[in-house]
Scaffold this active site. Structure first.
Site: not given
Length: 388
Positions: A84, A209-210, A329, A333
């Protein structure tokens, strides 16, 4: 040799079913070069951050950037991958080339296509960034649920503070037209398990969670002699990379030791403390990650990250606002694009070009981007050198 950001490009994050990986690369690359007023023929190298892990068939995407302009043919192009943190890894690789005197002008692009796949397939691809002998089959919500479980056991239930982090970032995203979600959420909604906010991996809920996202971002980096003639310049006051053990079993799950060390080194290199920073974009892949990053930043003592929320430090108008873009968030992402996007967002802030996200009089900002579960850690301190 100093290195500066002198231009950028950025798609909206979200679903782009009509755009291929190649088109996303071309769009942001063209935008960044135009924004910097750089002739493509003058680019010395291209670096592309792209995680992929099988999410698209384009396993060799570096030369796709040559479609930006015919003058880029034969320009060296390299794909960079570090989970990431692939975007920041590409930024650092390009910066290193300029510092080494091997380039004067670099184009950096971060990109990912994810939303065309079922969620289960995306989760499986992201799971490749775990330690396979011990963590194979874990999804990343399950990985970060283990951090949340360990933290809760050590320091008490964090449901309320995680809900406040989620609500903060959703509210921040309302001011960012490039964000994936423009939907404010209440703290109560984020704190409560419901049909609309179910448990994903206990204790983490959907709102912790993103997002699964498509998108791309790009920056143009130049050497200091070229920066002197540019309309805008944001210099790297510091850049620190720290890698920690990959197996979770070898790390303390109540502390982000790798992130803490990367941030410490960057601040030391830049000669700054938190009072000198005006804004930060950090890697909130899960709300528990943002909470633990507060502690890694030393905004609060270990185990008391909630203080940064309770005292209002990390809100807009606070002493050090965090994730005014909406963060992973709510901004989204798209894995390979995330680190590059963070650099764009902080560059805009320190130049006073962040529109409704702007922190008044911001001139120094921090980027913290991580790959895996606090394994690949990149921290940049950016400072405005010249206003447009």
């Amino acid at each position: 040799m100093m290195v500066s950001i002198v231009g950028w490009g950025h798609t909206a994050f979200g679903k782009h079913p009509d755009k291929s990986l190649e088109e996303l690369i071309r769009l942001v690359g063209t935008e960044a070069l135009t924004h910097a007023a750089i002739d493509p023929a003058d680019v010395d190298g291209i670096w592309i951050g792209h995680f992929n892990a099988g999410m698209v068939a384009d396993g060799f995407p570096s030369s796709l950037a040559l479609a930006i302009d015919p003058a880029l043919r034969f320009c060296p192009a390299t794909r960079v991958e570090n989970a990431c943190a692939s975007g920041s890894a590409a930024v650092f690789a390009a910066r290193n080339a300029i510092e080494a005197g091997q380039a004067k002008i670099a184009l950096v692009i971060g990109v990912e296509k994810m939303t065309h796949l079922p969620t289960a397939e995306v989760a499986a691809a992201l799971g490749h960034a775990s330690y396979q002998p011990e963590e194979s089959g874990f999804t990343f919500p399950q990985v970060f649920a283990r951090f949340a479980q360990a933290y809760n056991q050590q320091y008490g239930d964090q449901t309320g503070v995680l809900a406040k982090i989620a609500a903060k970032n959703h509210q921040n995203a309302m001011a960012n037209p490039l964000a994936q979600l423009h939907k404010p959420l209440t703290v109560e909604f984020c704190a409560t398990v419901s049909d609309r906010n179910p448990i994903v991996a206990a204790p983490l809920k959907v709102t912790d969670c993103s997002l699964v996202s498509d998108g791309a971002a790009a920056i143009v980096l130049v050497s200091d002699d070229i920066a002197q003639s540019m309309a805008r310049s944001v210099r790297f006051r510091a850049a620190a990379q720290v890698s920690d053990y990959l197996p979770m079993s070898q790390r303390d799950l109540t502390a982000f030791e790798g992130p803490r060390e990367a941030i410490r080194r960057a601040k030391l290199q830049a000669g700054v403390s938190n009072v000198d920073l005006h804004v930060a974009e950090v890697h909130d892949c899960f709300t528990i990650a943002e909470l633990m990053i507060y502690e890694a930043m030393e905004l609060a003592p270990r185990g008391r990250g909630e203080q940064a929320i309770k005292d209002g430090v990390v809100y807009k108008g606070g002493a050090l606002p965090v994730n005014l873009s909406g963060g992973l968030k709510a901004k989204g992402h798209p894995v390979g694009a995330t680190g590059v996007s963070m650099h764009v967002m902080v560059a805009r802030q320190v130049l006073g070009e962040a529109d409704d996200m702007q922190v008044p009089d911001a001139s120094v900002g921090m980027v913290f981007n991580m790959g895996g579960s606090g394994v690949a850690n990149y921290c940049s301190i950016l400072e405005a050198e010249r206003l447009a």
